[in-house]
Every structure is written in structure tokens, then in C-alpha cells.
Design a protein around this motif. Structure first.
Motif, mmCIF file in Angstrom:
data_model
loop_
_atom_site.group_PDB
_atom_site.id
_atom_site.type_symbol
_atom_site.label_atom_id
_atom_site.label_comp_id
_atom_site.label_asym_id
_atom_site.label_seq_id
_atom_site.Cartn_x
_atom_site.Cartn_y
_atom_site.Cartn_z
ATOM 1 N N UNK A 191 67.690 74.749 76.085
ATOM 2 C CA UNK A 191 67.951 73.335 76.383
ATOM 3 C C UNK A 191 67.117 72.920 77.610
ATOM 4 N N UNK A 192 66.318 71.852 77.500
ATOM 5 C CA UNK A 192 65.493 71.430 78.648
ATOM 6 C C UNK A 192 66.326 71.149 79.896
ATOM 7 N N UNK A 193 67.598 70.759 79.693
ATOM 8 C CA UNK A 193 68.484 70.524 80.857
ATOM 9 C C UNK A 193 68.690 71.830 81.629
ATOM 10 N N UNK A 194 68.879 72.937 80.868
ATOM 11 C CA UNK A 194 69.076 74.240 81.532
ATOM 12 C C UNK A 194 67.788 74.606 82.270
ATOM 13 N N UNK A 195 66.665 74.338 81.580
ATOM 14 C CA UNK A 195 65.367 74.641 82.204
ATOM 15 C C UNK A 195 65.213 73.915 83.534
ATOM 16 N N UNK A 196 65.551 72.636 83.539
ATOM 17 C CA UNK A 196 65.328 71.897 84.793
ATOM 18 C C UNK A 196 66.365 72.288 85.846
ATOM 19 N N UNK A 198 67.567 75.282 86.216
ATOM 20 C CA UNK A 198 67.108 76.570 86.750
ATOM 21 C C UNK A 198 65.918 76.339 87.688
ATOM 22 N N UNK A 199 64.968 75.482 87.272
ATOM 23 C CA UNK A 199 63.817 75.219 88.143
ATOM 24 C C UNK A 199 64.280 74.660 89.493
ATOM 25 N N UNK A 200 65.305 73.804 89.466
ATOM 26 C CA UNK A 200 65.760 73.201 90.717
ATOM 27 C C UNK A 200 66.360 74.227 91.678
ATOM 28 N N UNK A 201 66.778 75.369 91.149
ATOM 29 C CA UNK A 201 67.365 76.400 92.018
ATOM 30 C C UNK A 201 66.299 77.149 92.806
ATOM 31 N N UNK A 202 65.111 77.229 92.232
ATOM 32 C CA UNK A 202 64.079 78.060 92.852
ATOM 33 C C UNK A 202 63.092 77.178 93.610
ATOM 34 N N UNK A 203 62.772 77.604 94.824
ATOM 35 C CA UNK A 203 61.810 76.806 95.575
ATOM 36 C C UNK A 203 60.382 77.290 95.315
ATOM 37 N N UNK A 204 60.200 78.123 94.296
ATOM 38 C CA UNK A 204 58.847 78.449 93.822
ATOM 39 C C UNK A 204 58.713 77.875 92.418
ATOM 40 N N UNK A 205 57.477 77.642 92.019
ATOM 41 C CA UNK A 205 57.250 77.100 90.674
ATOM 42 C C UNK A 205 57.570 78.160 89.620
ATOM 43 N N UNK A 206 58.259 77.762 88.574
ATOM 44 C CA UNK A 206 58.556 78.689 87.486
ATOM 45 C C UNK A 206 57.595 78.424 86.336
ATOM 46 N N UNK A 208 57.152 78.947 82.544
ATOM 47 C CA UNK A 208 58.014 79.285 81.410
ATOM 48 C C UNK A 208 57.211 80.024 80.354
ATOM 49 N N UNK A 209 57.674 81.208 80.021
ATOM 50 C CA UNK A 209 56.953 82.065 79.067
ATOM 51 C C UNK A 209 57.639 82.017 77.710
ATOM 52 N N UNK A 210 56.922 82.583 76.719
ATOM 53 C CA UNK A 210 57.415 82.482 75.338
ATOM 54 C C UNK A 210 58.551 83.457 75.065
ATOM 55 N N UNK A 211 58.643 84.563 75.810
ATOM 56 C CA UNK A 211 59.689 85.554 75.521
ATOM 57 C C UNK A 211 59.899 86.457 76.727
#
Ligand SMILES: NC(=O)c1ccc[n+]([C@@H]2O[C@H](COP(=O)([O-])OP(=O)(O)OC[C@H]3O[C@@H](n4cnc5c(N)ncnc54)[C@H](OP(=O)(O)O)[C@@H]3O)[C@@H](O)[C@H]2O)c1
Length: 388
Positions: A191-196, A198-206, A208-211
Motif C-alpha cells: 500500500x503506498x500509504x504504508x510506503x510513505x 515508512x519513508x517518513x520514519x527514516x531521515x535517509x532516503x529509502x 524501494x526494491x522489487x523484493x
């Protein structure tokens, strides 16, 4: 801002946090903090660096330390605070617990920062709770997702820790912070909501990989660490690690051996249809560097060239990276029909030097629950273009 009860003496602080008397308090803290909470499992340098970084960004954090692994947690508790210096700074009074029930209740987001050698211990504790609504992020994962034989709402893992850091007593020294780390979810169609979130938790760029297999192949510590340890074993033992591991230990012949091992990692990725970067390129991407050669990196990279060697071979550069990266890559290569002799050579030499049977103990396809999967199914399962 939330504050903890004042600490009058160490005993009450320890009791306060360790006795398991605190679910109500933690529940209250968690409710007051709203959704903005994270539980970190793993009270070491990486977990505390993440805790301070999150706290600096307004997130309420509870750190869980297993009761047999209280080394750093006890240091922080006895001082009553944690002081972070370097690339992450701040003074924090972290909430710490050794009670997994509190850890699970505190937040629906759990970040795992124990070494992968501790994953089974943590899974043993987590198994007692319902985690259907939790998101667990293993930092780094080393294929935690595939060994986690419990129902978890969403499981993700990264290739590396965002920080290069160490504990000195209750002081946290953060020597380096990466620009970018790689991440993937076990579940497809995250879910893109989960993705964003999770990204907001990390102060480094994530990235996203395929697997999770791609993420595991991007943990280039497997290329750097075991060979540097092995090819410098005599020097490590005769000086008790009194030299700089990268600057003095990653010389031309060590770099040549690393490139041979790296080639196998690259071929494994290519068999899954992945566009693979060399270990040097992955490191450059993480740190925003542009080195053209491994020896140049070892000499000039700030986060690397001041790292002292460990005092002996009993170190996670071996005990984590050999069983949980090299054995894993080797068993993937075997299944895919790729010649993995350079990886096998390193594992065998490490076994000869340490007396530990890493082939037996390591994360091979059996441990990853992939031993019954055919070569074609394996590729279909983890290839970006063929995932079923
Ligand atoms: N620190 C870094 O610079 C760095 C850089 C890159 C990657 N990483 C990775 O990040 C992860 C965490 O690193 P770290 O430096 O924070 O590690 P750490 O301090 O060695 O361990 C983190 C915590 O996990 C506990 N632990 C160790 N074995 C355990 C087990 N079997 N069961 C339960 N808990 C256990 C430790 O307790 P005890 O120490 O008391 O056993 C400590 O509280 C590792 O995978 C590491 O390779 C770290």
C-alpha cells in the motif's frame, strides 16, 4: 512534550522500566503520543541512534532490550540518559523495556535492530503475540522476512543500517549517516500509504526494491567484511585490531579478491533479472560518494577510513555476515547454477580459521523455506518482471 517520571535513583529507574509493572503507563504514553510511536527492538548503537533520530523528529519511541542482552541498556539506565554525538545529536531519556508485551502494545510499528544472529531469539518472543496489525521493519534484514515464520501484518527489511555508530558507555557516537538505503516488503503490492509512512520514519532516503532478495543482495557488507577480516587475520590477532580496517586493510590484493566475490553476487542478481551495481557503486550511492576504486574508497571515505579493526575474529563482520549473507548468496547461486567458488572459498577458510560450521548454521535455502522451490519458481517468485 512527554516526559518520564523523574529518576531519583538507579534502582527505582530499573524497577520502573524492567519490572513489567508499567503497561498502564506505557499505554497512557502511547495514547498521548497518538499514532506517532515506534517500538525499536534492539538496544545497541543502531537502535539508540534510530531512537534519538526519531525523537528529534517528534516520534515517541520505546526501546526493547532482551533480558539476556542488557549490556547497553543497563549503561543508559544507570546514567539515566543517552547522549548522542556526531551525525545524530541530542540528549534523550529513552523509554526502555525488557517486556515484549509492552513493546508490542506500545506501537504498531516495530523496527528491529538486533544483529541477524538475534532474529530467532526475537521471533521466539514475538510469537506469543498477535501481530496481524503490526508492521515490522528489520534494519538490516538479511532475509529476516523469509525466516519469520509468524503472521505479521506487513514485513519489510533494509539492506543496511542508516548509521555507522558505536556505544561508549551511555554515549552514542554516530560517525556516519548514509544518504540512502534500500528497502523492500515481503508482501507484493505494498500500500503506498504504508510506503510513505515508512519513508517518513527514516531521515535517509529509502530506495524501494522489487523484493527482499534484491535487498539482501544489496547488503554489500558481505563483500567487504569477511574478506577484510580473513585477509588481515594475522594482523588483527597480533595487534588486537590496532589498525584501521579499511584504510590499512583494504589494499590492492584484498580489493581484487572482493571483486571476484562481488562478481558472483552480481550474477545472482542478474539471474533474477535485476540491474546490479558493483559493491563500490552501492557504497557510493549510499554515502553520496564517487570513488572509482575500492582502495581509493578505503583510503578516503570518511565513514570508513577511521574504523578500527576488531580485536579478534569473533566479531559480527564474520559471525553475522558469513552465515547470513555469504551462506545465503552461496545457496542461491547453487540453485541458480552459478559458479560460486569465490564465496565458497571464503566460507571454507573462515570455517577453518574459526572452527565454526557456518554452512550448517547459515541462512541457506532450507532456513529460508526455499529448499523445495525449483529454480524456475525461485526466479518467478523474486524477479521483478515475473513475480507471481
Ligand atoms: N553499528 C553500526 O555502525 C552498524 C553499521 C551497519 C550495520 N549495522 C547492523 O545493525 C544491526 C545492529 O547493530 P548494533 O551495532 O546496534 O548491534 P549490537 O549493539 O551488537 O546489538 C544490538 C542489540 O541487540 C542485542 N542482541 C545481540 N544478540 C542478541 C540476541 N541473540 N538476541 C537478542 N538480542 C540480541 C544486543 O545486546 P548485547 O550487546 O547485550 O548482546 C544489543 O542490545 C546489526 O545487524 C549490524 O550489523 C550496524
Amino acid at each position: 512534550m512527554l516526559t518520564c517520571r523523574p529518576i531519583n535513583n538507579v534502582d527505582s529507574f530499573v524497577k520502573y522500566y524492567w519490572s513489567g509493572d508499567t503497561p498502564k503507563l506505557l499505554q497512557k504514553l502511547s495514547i498521548e503520543a497518538g499514532q506517532n510511536t515506534v517500538t525499536i527492538i534492539g538496544a545497541g548503537a543502531a537502535g539508540f541512534a534510530l531512537a534519538v533520530d526519531l525523537k528529534n523528529h517528534g516520534v515517541s519511541v520505546l526501546v526493547y532490550s532482551h533480558s539476556n542482552h542488557l549490556r547497553h541498556a543497563n549503561e543508559v539506565i544507570s546514567k539515566g540518559q543517552l547522549t548522542a554525538r556526531g551525525k545524530v545529536q541530542g540528549v534523550a531519556i529513552p523509554w526502555i523495556t525488557a517486556d515484549m508485551a509492552e513493546a508490542v502494545a506500545f506501537s504498531k510499528i516495530i523496527i528491529l535492530t538486533v544483529p541477524s544472529t538475534g532474529h530467532h531469539t526475537v521471533l521466539h518472543e514475538l510469537r506469543k503475540f498477535s501481530l496481524h496489525q503490526h508492521t515490522v521493519i528489520a534494519v538490516p534484514g538479511n532475509l529476516f522476512s523469509l525466516i519469520a515464520d509468524i503472521q505479521i501484518g506487513c514485513v519489510l527489511e533494509t539492506n543496511l543500517s542508516p548509521y555507522s555508530c558505536r556505544m561508549e558507555g551511555e554515549q552514542l557516537i554516530v560517525m556516519g549517516k548514509k544518504h540512502l538505503i534500500s528497502i523492500a516488503a515481503l508482501q507484493q503490492d505494498l500500500d503506498p500509504m504504508v510506503q510513505s509512512t515508512v519513508q517518513n520514519l527514516f531521515s535517509v532516503q529509502l530506495k524501494w526494491c522489487s523484493s527482499v532478495i534484491e535487498v539482501c543482495l544489496l547488503n554489500v557488507n558481505g563483500v567487504f567484511h569477511p574478506l577484510m577480516m580473513l585477509m588481515n587475520a594475522g594482523r588483527i590477532e597480533s595487534t588486537a585490531g590496532n589498525f584501521f580496517l579499511y584504510r590499512d586493510g583494504l589494499t590492492r590484493s584484498v580489493a581484487n579478491a572482493m571483486r571476484a566475490l562481488d562478481q558472483v553476487r552480481i550474477e545472482i542478481g542478474e539471474a533474477f533479472g535485476l540491474q546490479m551495481k558493483s559493491a563500490l557503486e552501492v557504497s557510493n550511492e549510499c554515502y553520496g560518494h564517487s570513488f572509482t576504486d575500492l582502495v581509493e574508497l578505503a583510503q578516503n571515505s570518511g565513514p570508513h577510513n577511521k574504523l578500527k579493526a576488531p580485536s579478534d575474529l569473533e566479531n559480527r563482520n564474520i559471525s553475522e555476515d558469513v552465515p547470513h549473507l555469504l551462506v545465503c548468496w552461496h545457496s542461491l547461486a547453487e540453485k541458480l547454477g552459478i559458479d560460486a567458488s569465490p564465496i565458497k572459498a571464503v566460507i571454507i577458510l573462515v570455517e577453518m580459521a574459526t572452527g565454526v560450521n557456518y554452512f550448517e548454521a547459515g541462512r541457506d535455502l532450507r532456513q529460508l523455506h526455499l529448499d523445495k522451490v525449483s529454480r524456475d519458481e525461485l526466479i518467478r517468485k523474486f524477479s521483478p518482471s515475473q513475480r507471481t
